[in-house]
Enzyme design. Structure first.
Site: not given
Ligand code: F6R
Length: 261
Positions: A67, A136, A138, A143
């Site tokens: 992303d 959440d 994702h 989302e």
């Molecule tokens: C970002 C992504 C998100 C993160 C997720 C966890 O490229 O794919 O799904 O992996 O938000 O983020 P952290 O590791 O900061 O808790």
């Protein structure tokens, strides 16, 4: 799905880095799907060390990130392009032209999303997709209520995700409200998925993602449908899993994990 529980975040991220390194050694032309976020920083630090100390070679591999924020240019310090530069790309011998992220500045965002899908296909699909999980549930920025067959598209971020990522921007008002993300269906197309979650704050969502019913409200539950998905967690993130004894037993007894014990 298989769940591997490691003692702490350090051991969990090292195991994930070892699995990536093994895949890369077996196939130097690996198409690697990459994730960003705080959890992945330790994985990339291990990969950089393996490159420097063990000669882990990235020269032929190709990468696709999950992303990118809409509205941030690639040279913005908070863009995921810059995150990747900082944590991995600028420290290893990867060909910059073989590293791909969606362009969040594209004039036609829908077209950019379609092109990203086509590019992944042109490279033969993702061999190994690295994933984190948001509070959440994702994966990527899929989302709640993301269709389980969704493809790369623009997604509005939830207030939870905006709050989660505000630490990087200083001011929550500066966090972009939309991102381009691979869809859940795009992620499920990867030949192997590898999800890393660490810390007690992830325990509840990990339990729902791994042992709860499959639902579009929690996109990570879609990984239960994937034929080869490995979830690596530390003790803290595993603390709400009901089947932890069975998962430990698999890791201790199955021959494929012998080299990692
Ligand atoms: C970002 C992504 C998100 C993160 C997720 C966890 O490229 O794919 O799904 O992996 O938000 O983020 P952290 O590791 O900061 O808790």
């Amino acid at each position: 799905m298989e769940v591997i529980i490691q003692q702490d975040a350090e051991a969990a991220s090292l195991l994930v880095a070892k699995l990536i390194a093994k895949a890369l050694r077996e196939n130097p032309f690996l198409v690697l799907g990459l994730a960003t976020g705080g959890t992945m920083e330790a994985v990339y630090a291990h990969l950089v060390r393996m490159h420097k100390e063990e000669g882990l070679d990235f020269s032929l591999c190709r990468t696709f990130n999950l992303d990118e924020y809409v509205g941030l240019p690639p040279d913005d310090p908070n863009s995921y392009r810059q995150y990747m530069q900082r944590h991995l790309f600028s420290h290893v011998n990867i060909n910059p032209r073989m590293t791909h992220l969606p362009n969040g500045m594209a004039a036609d965002l829908d077209r950019e999303c379609d092109e990203y899908e086509k590019l992944i296909k042109r490279f033969g699909g993702v061999d190994l997709q690295l994933l984190g999980i948001g509070r959440d549930g994702h994966i990527g920025f899929n989302e709640p209520l993301s269709a389980l067959l969704s493809r790369t598209r623009v997604k509005a971020l939830t207030p939870t995700t905006v709050a989660q990522n505000a630490i990087y921007f200083g001011d929550p008002h500066k966090v972009p409200r939309r991102a381009i993300t691979m869809g859940v269906g795009t992620i499920l197309d990867a030949r192997r998925c590898l999800l890393l979650a660490t810390g007690a704050h992830k325990a509840e969502i990990v339990a729902k993602a791994v042992e709860g019913p499959v639902t579009a409200m929690i996109s990570a539950t879609a990984l239960q449908l994937h034929p080869k998905c490995t979830v690596v967690v530390d003790e803290a993130a595993a603390s709400k899993l009901q089947g932890h004894e069975y998962y430990r037993w698999i890791f201790q007894t199955e021959p494929e994990w012998a080299e990692f014990r």
